[in-house]
Design an enzyme around this catalytic site. Sequence first.
Site, PDB file in Angstrom:
ATOM      1  N   ASN A 140     -11.010  -0.197  -2.319  1.00  0.00           N
ATOM      2  CA  ASN A 140     -11.658  -0.054  -1.250  1.00  0.00           C
ATOM      3  C   ASN A 140     -11.057   0.915  -0.033  1.00  0.00           C
ATOM      4  OD1 ASN A 140     -13.483  -0.924   1.049  1.00  0.00           O
ATOM      5  ND2 ASN A 140     -13.749  -2.904   0.050  1.00  0.00           N
ATOM      6  N   GLY A 175      -7.223  -7.761   1.035  1.00  0.00           N
ATOM      7  CA  GLY A 175      -7.077  -6.674   1.830  1.00  0.00           C
ATOM      8  C   GLY A 175      -5.876  -6.891   2.609  1.00  0.00           C
ATOM      9  N   THR A 218       6.705  -9.160  -3.248  1.00  0.00           N
ATOM     10  CA  THR A 218       8.246  -8.491  -3.615  1.00  0.00           C
ATOM     11  C   THR A 218       8.791  -8.838  -4.808  1.00  0.00           C
ATOM     12  OG1 THR A 218       9.374 -10.567  -2.554  1.00  0.00           O
ATOM     13  CG2 THR A 218       8.628  -8.673  -0.985  1.00  0.00           C
ATOM     14  N   LYS A 219       7.981  -9.755  -5.562  1.00  0.00           N
ATOM     15  CA  LYS A 219       8.611 -10.148  -6.998  1.00  0.00           C
ATOM     16  C   LYS A 219       7.475 -10.354  -7.822  1.00  0.00           C
ATOM     17  CE  LYS A 219       8.997 -14.717  -5.760  1.00  0.00           C
ATOM     18  NZ  LYS A 219      10.088 -16.080  -5.767  1.00  0.00           N
ATOM     19  N   HIS A 222      14.875   3.256  -0.471  1.00  0.00           N
ATOM     20  CA  HIS A 222      16.139   4.184  -0.035  1.00  0.00           C
ATOM     21  C   HIS A 222      17.363   3.268   0.001  1.00  0.00           C
ATOM     22  CE1 HIS A 222      13.596   7.062   2.046  1.00  0.00           C
ATOM     23  NE2 HIS A 222      12.382   6.121   2.212  1.00  0.00           N
TER      24      HIS A 222
END
Length: 227
Positions: free
Chosen positions: A104, A170, A193-194, A134
């Site tokens: 989308n 979304g 995150t995992k 980073h």
Amino acid sequence: MTTNDSVNNAEVKPVELRTPRATEREEMLAGRLYNPADAELTALRERAADLCLTFNQLPHSQAAERTKILDQLFPEHGDAIEILGPLQCDYGVHTTIGNRVFINYNFTVLDCAPVRIGDDVLIGPNVSLLPPMHPLRWQDRNLRQTASGEYYDYEYGLPITIERNCWIGGNVTILGNVTIGEGSVIGAGAVVTKNIPAHSIAVGNPAHVLRQIDNTDDAASLQSYAQ
């Protein structure tokens, strides 16, 4: 006694790139520290940015022209893919898209590491796939300067895989080093995150598994009007 300020301001030797080394692109795709100011990588990013700009400016009615741009941007894509745009990616060529994938509006993929999207994946609006990392220490993260005065920094990337038959809601953000298991649904606004196991519903920030998807989750139950 050592204070936080004295620790933060201590002279810490910054990390340096490994040697001997391959090309910066090879180092990048291997998940090692690399210099993104490298000429080859800069040229690839500029190419992708130009292709994205052209794609985003084309009317949706010019389907053939839009498809040609996607063929150049994502050379490893399957059949019957649809990307509404606007679209932004770092390289494009490091992203693999399977068959019958729908993406989308406002899709961002920063593919400094391999990104793999499986067959029959649905991706909602405002989704970001973010492999770049980073260094956490500022001594390693801050800009450096070459002898000729050019600035650069060190980065590294971690891959993202979305297995087949997934639905990404979304405003979802998926970070590097994450695999979304086959058939899973990621709820709107989640920050993943995992890894998410197969056939799961995951929501929240950070995303967590709410429950498994089973045979009671049947769309037919929503269609009593058709009985």
